[in-house]
Design an enzyme around this catalytic site. Structure first.
Site, short mmCIF file in Angstrom:
data_model
loop_
_atom_site.label_atom_id
_atom_site.label_comp_id
_atom_site.label_asym_id
_atom_site.label_seq_id
_atom_site.Cartn_x
_atom_site.Cartn_y
_atom_site.Cartn_z
N TYR A 61 0.84 -1.19 0.00
CA TYR A 61 0.00 0.00 0.00
C TYR A 61 0.88 1.25 0.00
O TYR A 61 1.60 1.52 0.97
CB TYR A 61 -0.92 0.05 1.21
N SER A 207 -13.30 -4.60 2.16
CA SER A 207 -14.32 -3.98 1.29
C SER A 207 -15.74 -4.38 1.70
O SER A 207 -16.56 -4.74 0.86
CB SER A 207 -14.07 -4.34 -0.18
N PRO A 208 -16.07 -4.31 2.99
CA PRO A 208 -17.41 -4.71 3.44
C PRO A 208 -18.50 -3.76 2.97
O PRO A 208 -19.68 -4.10 3.03
CB PRO A 208 -17.29 -4.70 4.97
N LEU A 209 -18.09 -2.57 2.49
CA LEU A 209 -19.05 -1.61 1.96
C LEU A 209 -19.00 -1.58 0.43
O LEU A 209 -19.44 -0.60 -0.19
CB LEU A 209 -18.77 -0.21 2.52
N ARG A 211 -16.47 -1.31 -1.60
CA ARG A 211 -15.59 -0.21 -2.02
C ARG A 211 -16.35 1.12 -2.04
O ARG A 211 -16.17 1.95 -2.92
CB ARG A 211 -14.95 -0.51 -3.38
N GLY A 212 -17.20 1.27 -1.04
CA GLY A 212 -17.96 2.50 -0.88
C GLY A 212 -19.29 2.53 -1.61
O GLY A 212 -20.14 3.37 -1.33
#
Length: 337
Positions: A61, A207-209, A211-212
């Site tokens: 990252y 990424s539980p959302l 990726r927004g």
């Protein structure tokens, strides 16, 4: 507020107690448009204030910048943090990336991460992607030596298959599998999740959302910065966007009925999948942390869970998770995440 805790792994490795929600730090340094280091540090500190203990970073990252950022931010609060980092994706020029899970790469990778973090050990060390050219027994065997040396407390894998989990766990207990999981990415549920549970391996959901996307804040590519990698994601492209927006609209309807935000509902759904599940939503802004943390207090009854199952069954999302170009595939996914 105080977040509840959950345990990753089991008796074979002592278990790793973490907050029920962690914080994914990737976007603070790369992939989601320009960052703000001062705000990122403030966000990390606020997360700790809210009881978030699991912080997730990786060597790739920002080409190490994210580890340096996180390490500096937690230096005076190390005892409040369960620090997870990852190795194995080697970055060249531009978008060129490769996987290296060789035993010879394991210790030098950790030593470099520890130097950037300014720490003597990490609590959870993942192989970022499984190297198809290297037997998993070789990789995990070398990782296990780091546990013996006291430089690593627990081991994890990211985006590994059920068969690989079995082989890896036979070499050394695996505390956690990090994998993408959300209302629009449910690939692991058929085979990987049952295997992880059989072996006592916790699931850290990145990424539980979506990726927004599941927050409802993104309705077109115009909502994304020019250098945001989601511009190249199939699910955000015109061919798939309308179908995915329809899914999000249904999730929003259910959230509105409950008096919560769509993002909170998405996180609460994951938390209801089992006590061995720990979502790590990423954010770069303090204002989102309280909203995310409040999801831990949302109770979903069987009626709501059934509505969500109807709205977002496995395979409902339109489009692949990642573009075919510039991908680094281990067993199941490319590099970002």
């Amino acid at each position: 507020m105080t977040l509840p805790t959950r345990v990753l792994g089991g008796p074979s490795d002592g278990g790793l107690t973490v907050s029920a929600l962690g914080l994914g730090c990737m976007g603070m340094s790369e992939f989601y448009g320009p960052g703000d280091e001062e705000e990122s540090v403030a966000t990390l500190h606020r997360a700790l204030d809210l009881g978030v203990t699991l912080l997730d970073t990786a060597a790739m990252y920002g080409r190490g910048d994210n580890e340096r950022l996180v390490g500096a931010a937690i230096r005076d609060r190390r005892d409040e943090v369960v620090l997870a980092t990852k190795f194995g994706i080697e970055r060249g020029e531009g978008i060129d990336r490769a996987i290296d899970g060789s035993a010879d790469n394991v210790r030098p990778s950790l030593d470099a991460s520890l130097q950037r973090l300014g720490l003597e050990h990490v609590d959870l060390y993942y192989q970022h992607r499984v190297d198809p050219q290297v037997p998993i027994e070789e990789t995990v065997g070398a990782m296990a030596e780091l546990v013996t040396a006291g430089k690593v407390r627990h081991l994890g894998l990211s985006e590994a298959s059920a068969a690989t989990l079995r082989r890896a766990n036979a070499v050394h207990p695996i505390a956690a599998l990090q994998t993408e999981w959300s209302l629009w990415t449910r690939d692991l549920e058929a085979e990987v999740l049952p295997t992880a549970r059989e072996l006592g391996i916790g699931v850290v959901a990145y990424s539980p959302l979506g990726r927004g996307f599941l927050t409802g804040a993104i309705t077109s590519l115009d909502d994304l910065a020019d250098d945001d990698f989601r511009r190249h994601s199939p699910r955000f492209q015109a061919a798939h966007l309308d179908a995915n927006l329809a899914l999000v609209a249904t999730v929003r309807e259910i959230a509105d009925d409950l008096g919560v935000t769509p993002g909170q509902l998405a996180l609460a759904w994951l938390l209801h999948q089992g006590d061995d599940v720990v979502p790590i939503p990423g954010t770069r802004r303090r204002e989102r942390l309280g909203e995310n943390a409040a999801a831990a207090d949302i109770a979903l009854d069987e009626t709501v869970l059934a509505r969500l199952e109807e709205a977002a069954p496995a395979g409902a999302a339109s489009g692949n998770r990642y573009p075919e170009m510039a991908s680094v595939r281990g067993e199941s996914a490319p590099a970002a995440g």
